[in-house]
Design a protein around this motif. Sequence first.
Motif, short mmCIF file in Angstrom:
data_model
loop_
_atom_site.label_atom_id
_atom_site.label_comp_id
_atom_site.label_asym_id
_atom_site.label_seq_id
_atom_site.Cartn_x
_atom_site.Cartn_y
_atom_site.Cartn_z
N ASN A 311 0.78 -1.16 0.08
CA ASN A 311 0.07 0.17 -0.12
C ASN A 311 0.96 1.48 0.01
O ASN A 311 1.62 1.53 0.79
N SER A 312 0.93 2.09 -1.13
CA SER A 312 1.67 3.16 -1.18
C SER A 312 1.55 4.19 -0.43
O SER A 312 2.24 5.05 -0.06
N GLN A 313 0.30 4.31 0.57
CA GLN A 313 -0.27 5.45 1.67
C GLN A 313 0.68 4.94 2.70
O GLN A 313 0.52 5.90 3.59
N ASN A 314 1.51 3.97 2.73
CA ASN A 314 2.15 3.68 4.01
C ASN A 314 1.35 3.58 5.38
O ASN A 314 1.76 3.96 6.64
N ASN A 315 0.19 2.94 4.95
CA ASN A 315 -0.38 2.40 6.23
C ASN A 315 -1.18 1.04 5.73
O ASN A 315 -1.29 0.69 4.72
N ASN A 316 -1.49 0.27 6.99
CA ASN A 316 -2.06 -0.97 6.61
C ASN A 316 -3.39 -1.16 7.05
O ASN A 316 -3.85 -2.56 7.17
N THR A 317 -4.16 -0.15 6.83
CA THR A 317 -5.55 -0.29 7.14
C THR A 317 -6.38 -1.10 6.43
O THR A 317 -6.20 -1.05 5.11
#
Length: 490
Positions: A311-317
């Motif tokens: 996930n390029s947003q650097n979160n794992n939600t």
Amino acid sequence: MNSGKNEKKVLVLSFLGVITFIAVVVGATYAYFTAQGGGTGNININAQTATTDNLSFQIGIAISITANEEDLGSGAGNKTGSTYARAILTANNATNTATRHYYVYLNIESNDFEYTTVDQQGELLLKVTDPTGVEVTTISSLTQKTSGGVTGFDITTAQGLITIADNYEIVSTGTVTQDWNVEVIFANLDSDQNANTGKSFSASLIIQEEKIITNISDVCQDGGNLADCVELLNTTVGDNEYAGLYYHDADLANGANDNSYRYAGANPNNYVCFGSNETVCPDDNLYQMIGVFNGQVKLIKVKTIDNITWNSQNNNTWDENVKPEIYDTLNTDFLITIPQNWQNIITEVTWQVGGLSLSNAQSTSKIAYDNEVGVNQSGYEEVMKIGLPYVSDYGYSAIPEYWGQNLAAYNDSSILENLWLFYGRSLWTISRRSDSTTNALRIHYTGYIGQDPTSYQKGFSINPTFYLNSDVEFLQGDGSEQNPYILKID
């Protein structure tokens, strides 16, 4: 071949139809290998019918071999070691014609050799001569190559059981002897082969009257339901190193206890050609069965897709409102590359995507399983067709003796040599780190389970994973990489 003064008789069996089996090993090499092992004798096993027909087997000696640095010099030439297996059939009298059948296998017990050339020239070659003196040119699970001026079957990285003689006939009105001669050749490629310095190879021959069951075509010879045949294989032979298949019920030590059937070990016959019915399966269509779960076969793609972010947003939600990019990468970008008729046999299932803590992920396979998908999981569930392997899928792909080891220590060479779900790359799993907001769990290219930020891309790969419909049937194949199971599809 003269069996020599060290030949010894060890067993006589006097009841109908039962023959023991015995191990025979590939012979020692000379300059290229340092042989390790004791004894020089042969072993003779007799088996008699009620009419006193006598079938006996003789074997050479077990041995391990190691490549030394001084043996790898350019121009040193090829070096060969040899051994044999012998069948002897004596009819009960001169007027009786005795007919029997037997099997010969090469059992590669350990092998950490590797290819040292880009084009993967064969470095360990196997040559087999049958009892008529003719060199064997076809072994279903192996490919012939020419290296160092020698043509043989490439066993450079081979593991597990290889069938040399399948239901071979021996007929006698008196006494008949049949010899199988086996050579292992280390090919001097006149190139830099130093990567194999210190590498070792250990193998044995097995000769016996009973077939060793290793794949589902042995129990479902006319094809059949793929999942049912996998289960039947385990029912027939039990938890078995040759079949490489284990039933994870409550009685299996350190198992998942989910009533799944999982493949484990170095080289089980679990290859499937998916997306193609070609006689020679294209590399891009080669998959392996992780196992059978709730009556559905679970496949993983062998060829990796490289340079993928979780996930390029650097979160794992991952919940009902927010999906990471890996979701679309798998269920849109990858799924549309599969022909529609093949997409139709992939089933939507519930994936546990809540993840697990790093400490649990790096613990034993059972602890990882319980916290990832089992009794202790409490995260979000996603219904989808395409996923990635669980951390516990990877852990349980090793032989059972390692299931009690921590997955943080799976970079040990002795474990990796006995674990099939290792492709030598850093691979994302489907599981995020539940005690972090930014990291997902991955299989490191050295073998251990670790974690990285979801936005990390360079060097990370994926192996898409999915479940087949429960009614999928197979047509043919023995499950080896060279002869994978071919599926029946309209």
